[in-house]
Design an enzyme around this catalytic site. Structure first.
Site, PDB file in Angstrom:
ATOM      1  N   TYR A  67      -4.912   1.580  -8.883  1.00  0.00           N
ATOM      2  CA  TYR A  67      -3.760   2.408  -8.532  1.00  0.00           C
ATOM      3  C   TYR A  67      -4.093   3.186  -7.269  1.00  0.00           C
ATOM      4  O   TYR A  67      -5.170   3.777  -7.167  1.00  0.00           O
ATOM      5  CB  TYR A  67      -3.422   3.390  -9.664  1.00  0.00           C
ATOM      6  CG  TYR A  67      -2.199   2.960 -10.423  1.00  0.00           C
ATOM      7  CD1 TYR A  67      -1.007   2.718  -9.752  1.00  0.00           C
ATOM      8  CD2 TYR A  67      -2.234   2.772 -11.801  1.00  0.00           C
ATOM      9  CE1 TYR A  67       0.124   2.306 -10.434  1.00  0.00           C
ATOM     10  CE2 TYR A  67      -1.098   2.353 -12.485  1.00  0.00           C
ATOM     11  CZ  TYR A  67       0.071   2.119 -11.788  1.00  0.00           C
ATOM     12  OH  TYR A  67       1.198   1.703 -12.454  1.00  0.00           O
TER      13      TYR A  67
ATOM     14  N   THR B 245       9.367  -9.950   5.555  1.00  0.00           N
ATOM     15  CA  THR B 245       8.474 -10.415   4.505  1.00  0.00           C
ATOM     16  C   THR B 245       7.206 -10.922   5.186  1.00  0.00           C
ATOM     17  O   THR B 245       7.164 -11.071   6.411  1.00  0.00           O
ATOM     18  CB  THR B 245       9.117 -11.557   3.683  1.00  0.00           C
ATOM     19  OG1 THR B 245       9.602 -12.543   4.588  1.00  0.00           O
ATOM     20  CG2 THR B 245      10.246 -11.043   2.823  1.00  0.00           C
TER      21      THR B 245
ATOM     22  N   ARG C  74       2.973 -13.149  -0.797  1.00  0.00           N
ATOM     23  CA  ARG C  74       4.329 -12.685  -1.080  1.00  0.00           C
ATOM     24  C   ARG C  74       4.357 -11.166  -0.921  1.00  0.00           C
ATOM     25  O   ARG C  74       3.536 -10.456  -1.515  1.00  0.00           O
ATOM     26  CB  ARG C  74       4.692 -13.087  -2.509  1.00  0.00           C
ATOM     27  CG  ARG C  74       6.130 -12.975  -2.878  1.00  0.00           C
ATOM     28  CD  ARG C  74       6.466 -13.967  -3.966  1.00  0.00           C
ATOM     29  NE  ARG C  74       6.427 -15.314  -3.435  1.00  0.00           N
ATOM     30  CZ  ARG C  74       7.435 -15.914  -2.775  1.00  0.00           C
ATOM     31  NH1 ARG C  74       8.571 -15.283  -2.586  1.00  0.00           N
ATOM     32  NH2 ARG C  74       7.300 -17.137  -2.308  1.00  0.00           N
TER      33      ARG C  74
END
Ligand code: DSN
Length: 414
Positions: free
Chosen positions: A52, A224, A233
């Protein structure tokens, strides 16, 4: 088949193994897909997925982010240099989220935006009423000229003057021609609007010098990272320094939570790859292949929207073959060729049927195919369309497609 997964979770392992085979055996003409390198795949599959790291390098809300800081700083520095921009946010998980954050950073809900019509090449996030963009903002749209099938700049200007948008968005998912960013800047300046360029489809061409860059003209650029840019991705937002703080807050904490550190590491790897001379050659070959494929299909009797392509993609009007876009997609699929049906400008058929297919060359160029190979690919496409609905004919083409495809290694797989 991945060894550990095969033992622990054979169902998932089998699906992955089957897709390895599918990606190897088929000819992939989906204009928005590509094959990431082994290095990009390795970073994507790394233990950084465990971390995280809300916040930004040096300003995190968790301890233990020193390596997350390293990969995110590398990604930011590399992409700024690659596209010659002042600021970059590499945390957006997808192109839609990048566009959402770009709107949130610069507009208030209800503000006016001028975007390209979805059925003439734009994207859902450029104002479709079924998308958050069309629901939260007040959109007007522009499209292409009937005859030329290229962007109608006079109409863009006229609509901008009348509608007075706060932001103009250009960039497309199904438009094969070079976008004139300088012209859009002039129009934006005339009506005192911000200019946003969604370069998702053409980012790799721009990085490789095969398409003009929006960087000198745009206030914000979204993209993207997995299409022509050949990364993992994900997505990113590039901008002027003056907008960086607003964009960073719009991404986190406003819209996203924890960034995907493994994906950011893989973006850094991809940006490094895109800065190489080999990538420049790749970008040029993508365009040369698209032009060769369009020419061969046209010679074979198909109509190419706008008469050709300047980019990695073409829109093919299949009505000249007396089939619909859906029937063409199905016929190609049966022959081992993967593409998507797509509306052509002023399409008389509904979006689930369409009169066209969109074909792109990024993936097959990554396999090393060259302009000469496009004649063979065009031959398979024409044969497959003629065999629409004929299972025996499709099976014969599929065998030859498999034999042809097996000659070209797949990056990250072979
Ligand atoms: N789905 C992408 C494409 O195929 O162009 C756009 O988001």
């Amino acid at each position: 088949m991945p060894e550990l997964l095969a033992t622990q979770d054979p169902e998932v392992a089998a699906a992955i193994a089957n897709d390895v085979r599918r990606q190897t055996d088929e000819i992939n003409l989906i204009a928005s897909e590509n094959y990431a390198s082994a290095a990009v795949l390795e970073a994507t599959g790394s233990v950084l997925t465990n971390k995280y790291a809300e916040g930004y390098p040096g300003r995190r809300y968790y301890a233990g982010c020193e390596n997350a800081d390293i990969v995110e700083t590398l990604a930011i520095d590399r992409v700024k240099e690659l596209f010659d921009v002042e600021a970059a946010n590499v945390q957006p998980h997808s192109g839609s989220q990048a566009n959402m954050a770009a709107y949130f950073a610069t507009l208030t809900t209800g503000d006016r935006i001028l975007g390209m019509q979805l059925d003439q090449g734009g994207h859902l996030t450029h104002g479709s009423p079924v998308n958050f963009s069309g629901k939260l903002y007040n959109f007007a749209s522009y499209g292409v000229l009937h005859e030329e099938e290229t962007i109608d700049h006079d109409a863009v200007l006229a609509t901008a003057r009348e509608f007075k948008p706060a932001l103009i968005v250009t960039g497309a998912t199904a438009y094969p021609r070079t976008i004139d960013f300088a012209r859009f800047r002039e129009i934006a300046d005339e009506v005192d609007a911000l200019l946003m360029v969604d370069m998702a489809h053409i980012a790799g061409l721009i990085a490789g010098g095969a398409h003009p860059s929006p960087a000198p003209y745009a206030d914000i650029i979204t993209s993207t990272t997995h299409k022509t840019l050949r990364g993992p991705r994900g997505a990113m937002i590039l901008s002027r320094r003056s907008l960086a703080r607003k964009i960073n807050s719009a991404v986190f904490p406003n819209m996203q939570g924890g960034p995907m550190v493994h994906a950011i590491a893989a973006k850094a790897v991809a940006f490094g790859e895109a800065a190489t001379p080999e990538f420049r050659s790749y970008a040029a070959a993508v365009v040369a292949n698209a032009q060769a494929l369009a020419a061969a299909l046209s010679k074979g009797g198909l109509r190419i929207v706008s008469g050709g392509t300047d980019t990695h993609m073409m829109l093919v009007d299949v009505s000249t073959r007396n089939i619909t876009g859906q029937e063409a997609e199905d016929a190609l699929r049966a022959a081992g060729i993967i593409a998507n049906k797509n509306a052509i400008p002023f399409d008389p058929l509904p979006p689930r049927v369409t009169s066209g297919v969109r074909l792109g060359t990024p993936a097959l160029t990554s396999r090393g195919m060259d302009a000469g190979d496009m004649n063979a690919v065009a031959g398979f496409i024409l044969e497959a369309m003629d065999a629409a609905g004929n299972d025996g004919g499709a099976a014969s083409i599929r065998r030859r497609v498999l034999d042809f495809a097996s000659k070209f290694p797949v990056p990250g797989i072979s």
